[in-house]
Design a protein around this motif. Structure first.
Motif, PDB file in Angstrom:
ATOM      1  N   PRO A  65      44.909  29.135  44.905  1.00 53.55           N
ATOM      2  CA  PRO A  65      43.841  28.121  44.882  1.00 53.55           C
ATOM      3  C   PRO A  65      42.483  28.693  44.459  1.00 53.55           C
ATOM      4  O   PRO A  65      41.738  28.044  43.727  1.00 53.55           O
ATOM      5  N   ARG A  66      42.183  29.908  44.892  1.00 54.47           N
ATOM      6  CA  ARG A  66      40.918  30.544  44.491  1.00 54.47           C
ATOM      7  C   ARG A  66      40.910  30.841  42.997  1.00 54.47           C
ATOM      8  O   ARG A  66      39.894  30.681  42.330  1.00 54.47           O
ATOM      9  N   TYR A  67      42.053  31.303  42.489  1.00 52.04           N
ATOM     10  CA  TYR A  67      42.145  31.591  41.055  1.00 52.04           C
ATOM     11  C   TYR A  67      41.970  30.322  40.226  1.00 52.04           C
ATOM     12  O   TYR A  67      41.328  30.342  39.183  1.00 52.04           O
ATOM     13  N   VAL A  68      42.548  29.222  40.678  1.00 54.79           N
ATOM     14  CA  VAL A  68      42.415  27.952  39.947  1.00 54.79           C
ATOM     15  C   VAL A  68      40.943  27.549  39.856  1.00 54.79           C
ATOM     16  O   VAL A  68      40.452  27.182  38.781  1.00 54.79           O
ATOM     17  N   VAL A  69      40.222  27.640  40.964  1.00 51.26           N
ATOM     18  CA  VAL A  69      38.794  27.308  40.968  1.00 51.26           C
ATOM     19  C   VAL A  69      38.041  28.216  40.001  1.00 51.26           C
ATOM     20  O   VAL A  69      37.239  27.758  39.184  1.00 51.26           O
ATOM     21  N   ALA A  70      38.298  29.515  40.084  1.00 55.03           N
ATOM     22  CA  ALA A  70      37.597  30.470  39.217  1.00 55.03           C
ATOM     23  C   ALA A  70      37.930  30.245  37.754  1.00 55.03           C
ATOM     24  O   ALA A  70      37.039  30.313  36.890  1.00 55.03           O
ATOM     25  N   LEU A  71      39.178  29.957  37.437  1.00 53.98           N
ATOM     26  CA  LEU A  71      39.577  29.705  36.056  1.00 53.98           C
ATOM     27  C   LEU A  71      38.890  28.458  35.502  1.00 53.98           C
ATOM     28  O   LEU A  71      38.468  28.442  34.347  1.00 53.98           O
ATOM     29  N   ASN A  72      38.774  27.436  36.326  1.00 52.24           N
ATOM     30  CA  ASN A  72      38.145  26.200  35.865  1.00 52.24           C
ATOM     31  C   ASN A  72      36.632  26.320  35.721  1.00 52.24           C
ATOM     32  O   ASN A  72      36.005  25.469  35.107  1.00 52.24           O
ATOM     33  N   ARG A  73      36.055  27.377  36.250  1.00 55.28           N
ATOM     34  CA  ARG A  73      34.627  27.640  36.010  1.00 55.28           C
ATOM     35  C   ARG A  73      34.398  28.136  34.591  1.00 55.28           C
ATOM     36  O   ARG A  73      33.332  27.945  34.026  1.00 55.28           O
ATOM     37  N   VAL A  74      35.395  28.810  34.014  1.00 55.03           N
ATOM     38  CA  VAL A  74      35.219  29.412  32.686  1.00 55.03           C
ATOM     39  C   VAL A  74      36.104  28.771  31.618  1.00 55.03           C
ATOM     40  O   VAL A  74      35.984  29.082  30.440  1.00 55.03           O
ATOM     41  N   ALA A 116      42.230  29.554  26.399  1.00 53.98           N
ATOM     42  CA  ALA A 116      41.144  29.980  27.286  1.00 53.98           C
ATOM     43  C   ALA A 116      41.643  30.487  28.646  1.00 53.98           C
ATOM     44  O   ALA A 116      41.217  31.559  29.083  1.00 53.98           O
ATOM     45  N   PRO A 117      42.540  29.778  29.339  1.00 54.95           N
ATOM     46  CA  PRO A 117      43.006  30.307  30.628  1.00 54.95           C
ATOM     47  C   PRO A 117      43.754  31.638  30.484  1.00 54.95           C
ATOM     48  O   PRO A 117      43.646  32.508  31.351  1.00 54.95           O
ATOM     49  N   LEU A 118      44.473  31.805  29.393  1.00 57.26           N
ATOM     50  CA  LEU A 118      45.182  33.070  29.158  1.00 57.26           C
ATOM     51  C   LEU A 118      44.194  34.216  28.985  1.00 57.26           C
ATOM     52  O   LEU A 118      44.391  35.316  29.525  1.00 57.26           O
ATOM     53  N   LEU A 119      43.138  33.957  28.248  1.00 57.53           N
ATOM     54  CA  LEU A 119      42.115  34.973  28.014  1.00 57.53           C
ATOM     55  C   LEU A 119      41.301  35.244  29.285  1.00 57.53           C
ATOM     56  O   LEU A 119      40.861  36.373  29.511  1.00 57.53           O
ATOM     57  N   ALA A 120      41.118  34.225  30.092  1.00 53.26           N
ATOM     58  CA  ALA A 120      40.306  34.360  31.302  1.00 53.26           C
ATOM     59  C   ALA A 120      41.041  35.053  32.444  1.00 53.26           C
ATOM     60  O   ALA A 120      40.403  35.637  33.320  1.00 53.26           O
ATOM     61  N   TRP A 121      42.369  34.996  32.442  1.00 49.30           N
ATOM     62  CA  TRP A 121      43.125  35.534  33.568  1.00 49.30           C
ATOM     63  C   TRP A 121      42.733  36.966  33.951  1.00 49.30           C
ATOM     64  O   TRP A 121      42.452  37.227  35.132  1.00 49.30           O
ATOM     65  N   GLY A 176      40.994  22.514  32.782  1.00 41.25           N
ATOM     66  CA  GLY A 176      42.320  21.921  32.854  1.00 41.25           C
ATOM     67  C   GLY A 176      43.384  22.681  33.620  1.00 41.25           C
ATOM     68  O   GLY A 176      44.542  22.262  33.624  1.00 41.25           O
ATOM     69  N   VAL A 177      43.042  23.770  34.300  1.00 37.75           N
ATOM     70  CA  VAL A 177      44.056  24.488  35.071  1.00 37.75           C
ATOM     71  C   VAL A 177      44.268  23.739  36.381  1.00 37.75           C
ATOM     72  O   VAL A 177      43.365  23.640  37.209  1.00 37.75           O
ATOM     73  N   GLU A 178      45.469  23.191  36.540  1.00 41.63           N
ATOM     74  CA  GLU A 178      45.804  22.447  37.751  1.00 41.63           C
ATOM     75  C   GLU A 178      46.514  23.325  38.773  1.00 41.63           C
ATOM     76  O   GLU A 178      46.348  23.160  39.970  1.00 41.63           O
ATOM     77  N   ARG A 179      47.331  24.235  38.276  1.00 39.96           N
ATOM     78  CA  ARG A 179      48.025  25.153  39.185  1.00 39.96           C
ATOM     79  C   ARG A 179      48.481  26.387  38.422  1.00 39.96           C
ATOM     80  O   ARG A 179      48.488  26.407  37.194  1.00 39.96           O
ATOM     81  N   ILE A 180      48.840  27.404  39.197  1.00 35.36           N
ATOM     82  CA  ILE A 180      49.342  28.654  38.629  1.00 35.36           C
ATOM     83  C   ILE A 180      50.765  28.852  39.131  1.00 35.36           C
ATOM     84  O   ILE A 180      51.042  28.675  40.325  1.00 35.36           O
ATOM     85  N   GLU A 181      51.628  29.197  38.229  1.00 31.65           N
ATOM     86  CA  GLU A 181      53.023  29.491  38.571  1.00 31.65           C
ATOM     87  C   GLU A 181      53.240  30.983  38.332  1.00 31.65           C
ATOM     88  O   GLU A 181      53.009  31.481  37.232  1.00 31.65           O
ATOM     89  N   PHE A 182      53.667  31.689  39.369  1.00 32.58           N
ATOM     90  CA  PHE A 182      53.925  33.117  39.255  1.00 32.58           C
ATOM     91  C   PHE A 182      55.416  33.328  39.066  1.00 32.58           C
ATOM     92  O   PHE A 182      56.220  32.887  39.887  1.00 32.58           O
TER      93      PHE A 182
END
Length: 97
Positions: A69-78, A24-29, A81-87
């Motif tokens: 931090p904004r992306y984490v919030v948005a990802l967890n809306r859809v 789901a997080p991969l598809l939502a990105w 379990g996303v705690e952090r993003i590593e670029f």
């Protein structure tokens, strides 16, 4: 067009919630990141609460880190379990040297 946005958001959210948790997080990105960012980045994997995103260079990485931090919030809306993003920087092709 703006009046259709809530309906499209609900359809997307429902579809992502039915996707396997690891996907789901991969598809939502691309949706969460927006078209311009999605065009230059790629979701690599999602494990143990960490979504790894490939970025083209260090400048992109630095810029997206400020937005993480904004992306984490948005990802967890859809998704969940996303705690952090590593670029991570895009691997450069080998020149065969």
């Amino acid at each position: 067009m703006e009046h259709i946005r809530p309906t499209l958001d609900k359809i997307m959210t429902d579809a992502l919630r039915r996707a396997p948790a690891a996907e789901a997080p991969l598809l939502a990105w691309p949706v969460v990141a927006g078209a311009a960012v999605a065009e230059r980045t790629r979701a690599l994997d999602f494990r143990s609460g960490v979504l790894r995103i490939e970025v083209p260079d260090a400048t992109w990485r630095a810029e997206l880190l400020t937005l993480a931090p904004r992306y984490v919030v948005a990802l967890n809306r859809v998704s969940e379990g996303v705690e952090r993003i590593e670029f991570v920087l895009k691997s450069q092709p080998s020149t065969g040297d």
